[in-house]
Design a protein around this motif. Structure first.
Motif, PDB file in Angstrom:
ATOM      1  N   THR A 211       0.669  -1.145  -0.032  1.00  0.00           N
ATOM      2  CA  THR A 211      -0.045  -0.198  -0.009  1.00  0.00           C
ATOM      3  C   THR A 211       0.752   1.226   0.179  1.00  0.00           C
ATOM      4  OG1 THR A 211      -0.130  -0.028   2.432  1.00  0.00           O
ATOM      5  CG2 THR A 211      -1.912  -1.334   1.242  1.00  0.00           C
ATOM      6  N   GLY A 212       1.993   1.085   0.420  1.00  0.00           N
ATOM      7  CA  GLY A 212       2.879   2.173   0.435  1.00  0.00           C
ATOM      8  C   GLY A 212       2.608   3.162   1.867  1.00  0.00           C
ATOM      9  N   LEU A 213       1.771   2.640   2.916  1.00  0.00           N
ATOM     10  CA  LEU A 213       1.498   3.324   3.943  1.00  0.00           C
ATOM     11  C   LEU A 213       2.322   2.678   5.244  1.00  0.00           C
ATOM     12  CD1 LEU A 213      -2.523   3.624   3.781  1.00  0.00           C
ATOM     13  CD2 LEU A 213      -0.538   5.191   3.058  1.00  0.00           C
ATOM     14  N   ASN A 214       2.852   3.297   5.953  1.00  0.00           N
ATOM     15  CA  ASN A 214       3.453   2.692   7.138  1.00  0.00           C
ATOM     16  C   ASN A 214       2.278   1.827   8.226  1.00  0.00           C
ATOM     17  OD1 ASN A 214       2.432   4.099   9.623  1.00  0.00           O
ATOM     18  ND2 ASN A 214       3.611   5.770   8.810  1.00  0.00           N
ATOM     19  N   PRO A 215       2.696   0.751   8.652  1.00  0.00           N
ATOM     20  CA  PRO A 215       1.882  -0.097   9.289  1.00  0.00           C
ATOM     21  C   PRO A 215       1.043   0.642  10.219  1.00  0.00           C
ATOM     22  CG  PRO A 215       4.182  -1.174   9.226  1.00  0.00           C
ATOM     23  CD  PRO A 215       4.258   0.422   8.800  1.00  0.00           C
ATOM     24  N   ARG A 216       1.608   1.567  11.114  1.00  0.00           N
ATOM     25  CA  ARG A 216       0.722   2.296  12.040  1.00  0.00           C
ATOM     26  C   ARG A 216      -0.444   2.688  11.333  1.00  0.00           C
ATOM     27  NH1 ARG A 216       1.299   7.268  15.403  1.00  0.00           N
ATOM     28  NH2 ARG A 216       3.148   7.786  13.825  1.00  0.00           N
ATOM     29  N   TYR A 217      -0.170   3.534  10.547  1.00  0.00           N
ATOM     30  CA  TYR A 217      -1.183   4.295   9.744  1.00  0.00           C
ATOM     31  C   TYR A 217      -2.277   3.398   8.913  1.00  0.00           C
ATOM     32  CZ  TYR A 217      -3.555   8.065   7.348  1.00  0.00           C
ATOM     33  OH  TYR A 217      -4.496   9.023   6.684  1.00  0.00           O
ATOM     34  N   LEU A 218      -1.787   2.524   8.173  1.00  0.00           N
ATOM     35  CA  LEU A 218      -2.364   1.411   7.413  1.00  0.00           C
ATOM     36  C   LEU A 218      -3.450   0.807   8.510  1.00  0.00           C
ATOM     37  CD1 LEU A 218      -3.535   0.006   4.994  1.00  0.00           C
ATOM     38  CD2 LEU A 218      -1.315  -1.537   5.688  1.00  0.00           C
ATOM     39  N   ILE A 219      -3.183   0.487   9.648  1.00  0.00           N
ATOM     40  CA  ILE A 219      -4.033  -0.261  10.519  1.00  0.00           C
ATOM     41  C   ILE A 219      -5.237   0.764  11.018  1.00  0.00           C
ATOM     42  CG2 ILE A 219      -4.543  -1.018  13.161  1.00  0.00           C
ATOM     43  CD1 ILE A 219      -1.945  -2.332  12.765  1.00  0.00           C
ATOM     44  N   ARG A 220      -4.794   1.941  11.198  1.00  0.00           N
ATOM     45  CA  ARG A 220      -5.922   3.075  11.339  1.00  0.00           C
ATOM     46  C   ARG A 220      -6.840   3.196  10.391  1.00  0.00           C
ATOM     47  NH1 ARG A 220      -3.851   8.692  13.373  1.00  0.00           N
ATOM     48  NH2 ARG A 220      -3.052   7.610  14.946  1.00  0.00           N
ATOM     49  N   VAL A 221      -6.175   3.439   9.077  1.00  0.00           N
ATOM     50  CA  VAL A 221      -7.202   3.614   7.999  1.00  0.00           C
ATOM     51  C   VAL A 221      -8.006   2.521   7.662  1.00  0.00           C
ATOM     52  CG1 VAL A 221      -7.089   3.930   5.478  1.00  0.00           C
ATOM     53  CG2 VAL A 221      -5.693   5.445   6.878  1.00  0.00           C
ATOM     54  N   PHE A 222      -7.502   1.482   7.957  1.00  0.00           N
ATOM     55  CA  PHE A 222      -8.202  -0.068   7.682  1.00  0.00           C
ATOM     56  C   PHE A 222      -9.382  -0.151   8.561  1.00  0.00           C
ATOM     57  CE2 PHE A 222      -9.244  -4.279   6.967  1.00  0.00           C
ATOM     58  CZ  PHE A 222      -8.748  -4.576   5.647  1.00  0.00           C
ATOM     59  N   ARG A 223      -9.184   0.165   9.732  1.00  0.00           N
ATOM     60  CA  ARG A 223     -10.196  -0.236  10.943  1.00  0.00           C
ATOM     61  C   ARG A 223     -11.326   1.168  10.529  1.00  0.00           C
ATOM     62  NH1 ARG A 223      -7.895  -0.896  16.426  1.00  0.00           N
ATOM     63  NH2 ARG A 223      -6.882   0.920  16.008  1.00  0.00           N
TER      64      ARG A 223
END
Length: 295
Positions: A211-223
């Motif tokens: 995705t090109g997103l860092n893991p911390r931000y990806l978890i937040r966006v996905f949730r």
């Protein structure tokens, strides 16, 4: 932590490093008598959970007295010295998670850097409750045959909570959320990735690269967009797919393996949590002849 010689043969002190994570150490300690720790230099970030017992713990120049209160969390960062003594009517117990700087940076998808520290060894009461719950959740995931994605997610959530509630940032830029591209496209890409390959032992590193997103931000966006963290979404997808396979003559062990569960016991436990019945019972009920309705 370096522990002195056990005073009783009944002491149970286990320390191990899971092969799935480089830079993670888990410690579980129980003793029917006092636990006495020699002063020991801390080399990584540590989260120590008091199971039961009373005593005193010291960290650097700080010290804290426990009056047999459960779920007190001690936060430790590299370069400090820890020492303590714990006892109580029924002995003492506790758990410890140690995470290296490299592992924390890897979970966040960023370069290693010691950029934060805990100003207090014991956080406030409210924060303590949050950290204790998250630490117990992470320990369960690490001790049971759970998917890598779930283990990574729970460790990352624990670190995030500790930073947000307790840490003083020395370099805020090191943890800046980096938004690269459309969040919606990133979430859709992960959903499609899971749907195409639900059997893989996915990692947050893989999803970050996708995705090109860092893991911390990806978890937040996905949730925010799905209502679930990535690992919970993947688990729900696997359970949904397993229902179709259970309507065929696939052996239960094959269903578990085909969908990426660690083993049949893990599959059964997860399936029952989501569906309220075991896979075998679901199959039996699903193959019963339909009851004829009366006109």
């Amino acid at each position: 932590m370096k522990q002195t010689e056990p005073r009783s043969s009944r002491d149970r002190i286990q320390v191990w490093r899971p092969a799935c994570f480089w830079g993670l150490e888990i410690g579980m300690k129980h003793s029917p008598v006092a636990l006495q720790f020699q002063p020991s230099l801390v080399f990584d970030y540590r989260f120590v959970l008091n199971g039961h017992g009373r005593g005193r713990a010291g960290f650097g120049s700080q010290s804290y007295r426990i009056e047999d209160v459960r779920d007190v969390v001690f936060l430790q960062h590299p370069g400090e010295v820890f020492h303590g003594s714990f006892d109580g009517p029924s002995g003492a117990s506790g758990a410890c998670l140690g995470l290296s700087e490299d592992l924390i940076a890897g979970l966040h998808g960023e370069e290693p850097a010691r950029s934060w520290q805990f100003p207090k060894m014991v956080p406030s009461d409210r924060d303590n409750v949050i950290l204790a719950v998250l630490m117990r959740s992470a320990l369960r995931a690490l001790q049971e045959p759970t998917p890598m994605l779930e283990r990574e997610s729970k460790l990352l959530v624990l670190v995030q909570a500790a930073m947000r509630t307790s840490a003083r940032r020395a370099d805020a830029l090191a943890w800046t959320e980096r938004r690269r591209g459309s969040e919606r496209r990133a979430v859709t890409a992960v959903e499609h990735y899971f749907q195409e390959l639900p059997e893989l032992d996915h990692s947050m590193h893989d999803l970050a690269q996708l995705t090109g997103l860092n893991p911390r931000y990806l978890i937040r966006v996905f949730r925010q967009q799905t209502g679930l963290t990535p690992h919970r979404y993947l688990t729900a997808l696997r359970v949904h797919r397993s229902k179709d396979l259970l309507l065929t003559d696939h052996p239960l062990s094959s269903v578990a393996a085909d969908l990426g569960f660690s083993d049949q016991a893990h599959f059964t436990r997860v399936f029952k949590t989501h569906v309220q019945v075991s896979p075998g019972e679901f199959r039996r009920l699903s193959t019963l002849p339909a009851t004829a309705t009366r006109e």
